[in-house]
Design a protein around this motif. Structure first.
Motif, PDB file in Angstrom:
ATOM      1  N   LEU A  21       0.820  -1.211   0.000  1.00  0.00           N
ATOM      2  CA  LEU A  21       0.000   0.000   0.000  1.00  0.00           C
ATOM      3  C   LEU A  21       0.854   1.262   0.000  1.00  0.00           C
ATOM      4  CD1 LEU A  21      -2.688  -1.075   2.631  1.00  0.00           C
ATOM      5  CD2 LEU A  21      -2.929  -1.064   0.131  1.00  0.00           C
ATOM      6  N   VAL A  22       2.055   1.162   0.539  1.00  0.00           N
ATOM      7  CA  VAL A  22       2.957   2.313   0.617  1.00  0.00           C
ATOM      8  C   VAL A  22       3.757   2.471  -0.676  1.00  0.00           C
ATOM      9  CG1 VAL A  22       4.943   3.286   1.860  1.00  0.00           C
ATOM     10  CG2 VAL A  22       3.114   2.164   3.131  1.00  0.00           C
ATOM     11  N   ALA A  23       4.079   1.364  -1.319  1.00  0.00           N
ATOM     12  CA  ALA A  23       4.925   1.403  -2.512  1.00  0.00           C
ATOM     13  C   ALA A  23       4.450   2.401  -3.577  1.00  0.00           C
ATOM     14  CB  ALA A  23       5.067   0.000  -3.104  1.00  0.00           C
ATOM     15  N   PRO A  24       3.141   2.504  -3.861  1.00  0.00           N
ATOM     16  CA  PRO A  24       2.711   3.464  -4.886  1.00  0.00           C
ATOM     17  C   PRO A  24       2.981   4.932  -4.522  1.00  0.00           C
ATOM     18  CG  PRO A  24       1.007   1.823  -4.510  1.00  0.00           C
ATOM     19  CD  PRO A  24       2.035   1.643  -3.434  1.00  0.00           C
ATOM     20  N   ILE A  25       3.164   5.208  -3.248  1.00  0.00           N
ATOM     21  CA  ILE A  25       3.457   6.575  -2.811  1.00  0.00           C
ATOM     22  C   ILE A  25       4.886   6.664  -2.269  1.00  0.00           C
ATOM     23  CG2 ILE A  25       1.044   7.197  -2.363  1.00  0.00           C
ATOM     24  CD1 ILE A  25       1.795   6.816   0.704  1.00  0.00           C
ATOM     25  N   SER A  26       5.780   5.871  -2.839  1.00  0.00           N
ATOM     26  CA  SER A  26       7.129   5.751  -2.290  1.00  0.00           C
ATOM     27  C   SER A  26       7.884   7.080  -2.242  1.00  0.00           C
ATOM     28  CB  SER A  26       7.930   4.697  -3.047  1.00  0.00           C
ATOM     29  OG  SER A  26       8.082   5.061  -4.388  1.00  0.00           O
ATOM     30  N   GLU A  27       7.728   7.922  -3.263  1.00  0.00           N
ATOM     31  CA  GLU A  27       8.441   9.209  -3.237  1.00  0.00           C
ATOM     32  C   GLU A  27       7.957  10.078  -2.090  1.00  0.00           C
ATOM     33  OE1 GLU A  27       9.243  11.536  -6.696  1.00  0.00           O
ATOM     34  OE2 GLU A  27       9.340   9.744  -7.968  1.00  0.00           O
ATOM     35  N   GLN A  28       6.637  10.131  -1.901  1.00  0.00           N
ATOM     36  CA  GLN A  28       6.094  10.915  -0.800  1.00  0.00           C
ATOM     37  C   GLN A  28       6.493  10.302   0.543  1.00  0.00           C
ATOM     38  OE1 GLN A  28       4.395   9.752  -3.479  1.00  0.00           O
ATOM     39  NE2 GLN A  28       2.730  11.112  -4.037  1.00  0.00           N
TER      40      GLN A  28
END
Length: 134
Positions: free
Chosen positions: A15-22
């Motif tokens: 769930l975190v991977a898609p927002i990794s940059e943030q």
């Protein structure tokens, strides 16, 4: 760590991977807020550093079911960080920043059980690598 804890960590990281940059930006922002002394240790392009952080975290998370495979790599990474000036006491704020970042990124998916699982994983890895960096 139990198989259920490993699965919970792996599922939550998806769930975190898609927002990794943030997530990386949140992590470093929080780390520098709670441990300003480590900021000078982070040189160079922080966006690239964030990408490396998230990629490494992904490898570790995906390898939690086979710790024998990941522990030597984690130890080698810790030894490399000694060259950057990382000290044993830096592990505590890094862990705190990581858990805080996950809590922010996961929102309602962050539960006390998931927090305990991530905390156990971080403690296990840091206890293994920490003695090797002194």
């Amino acid at each position: 760590m139990t198989p259920d804890e490993v699965q919970a960590i792996q599922d939550s990281f998806k769930l975190v991977a898609p927002i990794s940059e943030q997530a990386a930006a949140l992590f470093y922002g929080r780390l520098f807020e709670i441990a300003p002394a480590v900021k000078p240790l982070c040189r160079g392009d922080m966006t690239e550093q964030g990408r490396k952080l998230m990629a490494t975290l992904g490898v570790v998370v995906n390898s939690l079911g086979n710790l024998e495979a990941v522990l030597p790599a984690a130890s080698a990474l810790a030894k490399r960080h000694v060259d950057y000036g990382v000290k044993a006491e830096d592990y505590t704020p890094v862990g705190a920043a990581l858990l805080w970042t996950l809590e922010q990124g996961l929102g309602a998916h962050w539960t006390p059980e998931l927090a305990a699982a991530w905390g156990a994983a971080y403690t296990l890895l840091s206890n293994y690598t920490n003695p090797h960096i002194e």
